[in-house]
Write a protein that holds these residues in place. Structure first.
Motif, PDB file in Angstrom:
ATOM      1  N   ARG A 114      -4.104  57.133 -27.909  1.00 28.79           N
ATOM      2  CA  ARG A 114      -4.782  58.178 -28.193  1.00 28.79           C
ATOM      3  C   ARG A 114      -5.361  58.113 -29.393  1.00 28.79           C
ATOM      4  N   ILE A 115      -4.302  57.802 -30.277  1.00 28.43           N
ATOM      5  CA  ILE A 115      -4.682  57.538 -31.863  1.00 28.43           C
ATOM      6  C   ILE A 115      -5.734  56.384 -32.008  1.00 28.43           C
ATOM      7  N   HIS A 116      -5.540  55.431 -31.230  1.00 25.02           N
ATOM      8  CA  HIS A 116      -6.348  54.073 -31.329  1.00 25.02           C
ATOM      9  C   HIS A 116      -7.970  54.644 -31.055  1.00 25.02           C
ATOM     10  N   ALA A 117      -8.073  55.588 -29.870  1.00 24.42           N
ATOM     11  CA  ALA A 117      -9.279  56.201 -29.643  1.00 24.42           C
ATOM     12  C   ALA A 117      -9.760  56.822 -30.475  1.00 24.42           C
ATOM     13  N   TYR A 118      -9.240  57.707 -31.324  1.00 22.30           N
ATOM     14  CA  TYR A 118      -9.542  58.536 -32.115  1.00 22.30           C
ATOM     15  C   TYR A 118     -10.289  57.815 -33.417  1.00 22.30           C
ATOM     16  N   ILE A 119      -9.391  56.732 -33.830  1.00 24.61           N
ATOM     17  CA  ILE A 119      -9.775  56.006 -35.099  1.00 24.61           C
ATOM     18  C   ILE A 119     -11.036  55.323 -34.596  1.00 24.61           C
ATOM     19  N   GLN A 120     -11.155  54.676 -33.489  1.00 26.32           N
ATOM     20  CA  GLN A 120     -12.239  53.879 -33.094  1.00 26.32           C
ATOM     21  C   GLN A 120     -13.496  54.410 -32.892  1.00 26.32           C
ATOM     22  N   HIS A 121     -13.528  55.760 -32.461  1.00 28.65           N
ATOM     23  CA  HIS A 121     -14.706  56.211 -31.891  1.00 28.65           C
ATOM     24  C   HIS A 121     -15.029  57.581 -32.581  1.00 28.65           C
ATOM     25  N   GLN A 122     -13.950  58.353 -32.822  1.00 28.82           N
ATOM     26  CA  GLN A 122     -14.574  59.751 -33.712  1.00 28.82           C
ATOM     27  C   GLN A 122     -15.243  59.501 -35.096  1.00 28.82           C
ATOM     28  N   ASP A 123     -16.315  59.936 -35.211  1.00 32.06           N
ATOM     29  CA  ASP A 123     -17.052  60.108 -36.166  1.00 32.06           C
ATOM     30  C   ASP A 123     -17.438  61.403 -36.922  1.00 32.06           C
TER      31      ASP A 123
ATOM     32  N   ILE B 224       3.505  60.068 -36.122  1.00 38.63           N
ATOM     33  CA  ILE B 224       1.978  59.942 -36.638  1.00 38.63           C
ATOM     34  C   ILE B 224       1.937  58.596 -37.436  1.00 38.63           C
ATOM     35  N   LEU B 225       2.936  58.583 -38.443  1.00 39.43           N
ATOM     36  CA  LEU B 225       3.019  57.392 -39.402  1.00 39.43           C
ATOM     37  C   LEU B 225       3.436  56.281 -38.458  1.00 39.43           C
ATOM     38  N   ALA B 226       4.122  56.246 -37.564  1.00 42.70           N
ATOM     39  CA  ALA B 226       4.711  55.095 -36.865  1.00 42.70           C
ATOM     40  C   ALA B 226       3.470  54.581 -35.915  1.00 42.70           C
ATOM     41  N   ALA B 227       2.863  55.630 -35.284  1.00 42.09           N
ATOM     42  CA  ALA B 227       1.568  54.956 -34.622  1.00 42.09           C
ATOM     43  C   ALA B 227       0.503  54.632 -35.436  1.00 42.09           C
ATOM     44  N   LEU B 228       0.172  54.871 -36.591  1.00 36.63           N
ATOM     45  CA  LEU B 228      -0.757  54.385 -37.454  1.00 36.63           C
ATOM     46  C   LEU B 228      -0.408  52.943 -37.915  1.00 36.63           C
ATOM     47  N   TYR B 229       0.741  52.880 -38.300  1.00 35.10           N
ATOM     48  CA  TYR B 229       1.568  51.466 -38.919  1.00 35.10           C
ATOM     49  C   TYR B 229       1.510  50.432 -37.632  1.00 35.10           C
ATOM     50  N   VAL B 230       2.040  50.741 -36.560  1.00 36.48           N
ATOM     51  CA  VAL B 230       2.023  49.907 -35.425  1.00 36.48           C
ATOM     52  C   VAL B 230       0.928  49.586 -35.092  1.00 36.48           C
ATOM     53  N   LEU B 231      -0.362  50.243 -35.150  1.00 38.97           N
ATOM     54  CA  LEU B 231      -1.650  49.909 -34.768  1.00 38.97           C
ATOM     55  C   LEU B 231      -2.316  49.001 -35.985  1.00 38.97           C
ATOM     56  N   GLY B 232      -1.617  49.030 -36.891  1.00 40.09           N
ATOM     57  CA  GLY B 232      -1.944  47.793 -37.983  1.00 40.09           C
ATOM     58  C   GLY B 232      -3.011  48.192 -38.928  1.00 40.09           C
TER      59      GLY B 232
END
Length: 718
Positions: free
Chosen positions: A559-568, A318-326
């Motif tokens: 998947r993590i990108h979609a959550y961050i972009q769209h989940q409210d 999860i840390l790696a995914a969040l960091y790689v996404l910028g």
């Protein structure tokens, strides 16, 4: 001082302080005066309160006139001392014997003792006189302030305001317990009624503002300029953010380093799939609560002794995914770091935060959630996470059956609601997952060629999980050579059957190599899940290596990108209350009259994600859970759609006649009672759940489609 004359006689030279009667008298009177001064004014200074300056003088102990009278008496006393000392000094000079001839050369160095003492006493008298004048001014000013505060004190009574019904009760609570937490004194509470009301109206929100207080509106927090997130491929800074000093963190960092190239390739591929898509960089706090000393941190000492590693694998990915996404990350593994990043006031967590959270998102686990609840005080009601469930690799977890170290995602917002969780492995929580190492073509061929003829690897690192498993293992042993990786220090654990070839605890690379030698996917079994077949041949045909897309680095990034972009989590959706006029129905009955669909003419609900047009509503069979009802139709249950179905109109559109409609609390609702025609709606939105079934009800289930290889996302979710 002792001196020797030239003729050999020893003389004693007097020092400045000698034991003469008038000097003793002066010292005694001076000491008495000092004591008198401290006693007279000490009571006033003893009335100081926390927060007063050293020069604050209160008049509760001694009034202004009395204090001025004391100072006048002291001044008169010192003047009398001057007169008497003058007479004593003259008397001493008259009675002073002449010095011997041998002391003549020292006479020029001496000054009359009486004259020096007189000058000092006169200086003291002048200083006390000056102090008396200044204290007199302070006391006059104090009296004016006292009169003003007397007027204010009349306004420091708990108001009877219907808009603030809890005010008087909170004041009573503060009277009895304001010393229970140092944070109250930090905000200026000192035991007075005014301080209670000021705190309860300006720090908390239980009482109305006091009219005589400065009512300047607080400055809004300075908003940072929006920065676009950019994919990263170099993870060096992430390794620094993760810190060290714990075996668990070392394990996580090694995993991240090993998968760096894999993450970089995945970021490049996802960037090509999302050309020109704007992505705001989020400020994200990652608090790994199960690694804090306050939670016991039972994982770190067991990393190298067969302890569970699943939580650390998930957190590392999860840390790696969040960091790689910028995104901008702050990682904490101690309670002190958490308090500092949240802006918690000093104390035991009873007081709320007075500044907005500096983060858009918070990722934590159950330990971290409990720590936030304890130390955020009343602010936890404002920023509380609407979704507190942990995410398991193969589904979604629940508090009662999932490790407290698994990650969960929350969002910093006001008025958010928490969702209670259903059973394990249900869609009631967003699937986070983890990644598996990917093989290139060459590695896949090597794996195929390196397969052992009949070999199975049984996963279970702690000896206790092997207890009672000898029977199914013996069946497996008839067809395959059974290998294990059980940790032990000196002697082989007796729980492990003798026919198991135990390799001991292996490092991750060596363990991966052992797994790749195993014959077939079904031969790699886990004891915890009871996946070992007990009455059929476990030998499976040769299969090619297969890795589902959602377990690749690219799949997790997507998947993590979609959550961050769209989940409210802050968006509130729900049905109209019973008796209220409902808006036009967005549903239409499907052509085959089996289920409801979102009408093409209906507007999409704002803030809804997944998009409402992916909704398909079915009435499940009696005794069937929504997870099963949707799965039977090639769909997945989507709990965020429950509020749309929680209405009489949904039953009516499905041509279900309801003799009566009741609104009650149950994780099974909305549902149709069996037998009969009583319809039940959900009164508590926190109880919406895809899990749960009963033979007495047919549940109304919200289903949706999904992307191939990415069940967590619908077809239009990107």
């Amino acid at each position: 001082m002792i001196t020797v004359n030239p003729d050999g006689k020893i003389m004693v030279r007097r020092c400045l302080v000698t034991l003469r009667p008038f000097r003793l008298f002066v010292l005694g009177v001076g000491f008495f005066s000092l004591c008198f001064l401290m006693t007279s004014l000490g009571g006033q200074f003893s009335a100081r309160r926390p927060g007063d300056s050293p020069f604050t003088i209160r008049t509760e102990v001694m009034g202004g006139p009395e204090s001025r009278g004391v100072l006048r008496k002291m001044s008169d006393l010192l003047e009398l001392m001057v007169k008497r000392m003058d007479a004593l000094a003259r008397l001493e000079n008259i009675s002073e014997p002449h010095r011997a001839a041998g002391e003549g050369h020292l006479a020029a160095d001496r000054t009359p003792a009486g004259a020096g003492l007189m000058e000092r006493i006169q200086a003291i008298a002048q200083n006390v006189s000056d102090i008396a004048a200044k204290v007199d001014q302070i006391l006059r000013h104090s009296l004016l302030l006292s009169k003003a505060s007397e007027g204010r004190r009349d306004q420091c009574e708990a108001p009877s305001d219907p808009k603030f019904p809890d005010c008087s009760g909170k004041v009573e609570w503060m009277r009895a317990r304001w010393t229970s937490d140092p944070c109250y004194a930090f905000f200026g509470v000192d035991g007075t009624e005014c301080s209670f009301l000021i705190y309860l109206s300006e720090v908390e929100w239980f009482c109305p503002p006091l009219p005589w207080r400065n009512q300047t509106a607080p400055r809004p927090p300075k908003l940072l300029p929006k920065v676009q997130a950019v994919f990263r491929s170099n993870l060096t800074h992430l390794l620094e953010l993760m810190g060290g000093g714990k075996e668990s963190l070392i394990f996580m960092k090694r995993r991240t380093e090993r998968l760096t190239a894999q993450w970089a390739r995945a970021a490049q591929r996802l960037a090509q799939k999302l050309p020109g898509v704007p992505r705001d960089q989020k400020q994200i706090l990652v608090h790994i609560g199960f690694l804090t000393e306050e939670s016991g941190d039972v994982f770190s000492p067991r990393v190298l002794k067969g302890g569970p590693l699943g939580e650390m694998v998930q957190w590392a990915d999860i840390l790696a995914a969040l960091y790689v996404l910028g995104h901008s990350l702050r990682v904490t593994v101690s309670l002190k770091e958490l308090q500092s990043n949240l802006g918690v006031p000093p104390g035991r967590g009873s007081c709320p935060l007075t500044v907005p959270l500096a983060f858009d998102l918070v990722y934590t686990d159950y330990h971290g959630l409990q720590q936030m609840r304890q130390h955020m005080g009343l602010s936890f009601r404002k920023y509380r996470p609407p979704q507190t469930g942990a995410c398991t690799p193969s589904g979604q977890g629940a508090p009662e059956d999932r490790s407290a170290g698994a990650p969960a995602r929350t969002q910093s917002c006001l008025g958010a609601t928490r969702r209670l969780l259903g059973g394990a492995h249900t869609p009631d929580n967003s699937f986070m997952g983890f990644v598996s190492e990917e093989l290139n073509e060459t590695e896949q061929q090597l794996v195929k060629g390196g397969k052992a003829g009949n070999m199975a690897v049984v996963y279970g690192k702690e000896a206790s999980v092997w207890k009672g498993k000898e029977k199914p293992l013996s069946i497996l042993n008839k067809y395959m050579e059974v290998h294990g990786t059980v940790y032990y220090e000196s002697q082989r654990p007796p729980e492990v059957p003798a026919f198991v070839k135990n390799h001991g605890l292996l490092p991750q690379p060596e363990f991966q190599q052992l797994l790749r030698k195993a014959k077939g996917g079904r031969a790699k079994a886990g004891l915890g899940g009871q996946r070992i077949p007990a009455h059929e041949s476990p030998v499976s045909p040769q299969v090619d290596p297969y890795l589902p897309y959602e377990y690749t680095c690219e799949g997790m990034l997507e998947r993590i990108h979609a959550y961050i972009q769209h989940q409210d989590f802050c968006a509130v959706t729900g049905s109209a209350p019973l008796g209220a006029r409902a808006p036009p129905s967005p549903f239409v009955l499907a052509p085959n009259a089996t289920h409801l669909e979102w009408s093409r003419n209906a507007s999409l609900a704002p803030g809804t994600w997944p998009p409402a047009r992916s909704l398909r509503a079915w009435l499940a069979a009696a005794g069937s859970a929504c997870t099963d009802a949707c799965l039977e139709r090639g769909l997945v249950c989507e709990p965020s759609f429950f509020p749309f179905l929680n209405s009489q109109d949904a039953f009516r559109r499905l041509q279900v006649p309801c003799d009566s409609t009741e609104s009650e609390m149950s994780h099974l609702y909305p549902a149709l009672a069996q037998p009969g025609r009583e319809c039940y709606l959900q009164r508590e939105p926190l109880l919406f759940s895809c899990a749960g079934s009963s033979a007495k009800f047919r549940r109304l289930c919200p289903c949706r489609d999904f992307r191939k290889g990415q069940v967590a996302l619908c077809r239009d979710c990107l």
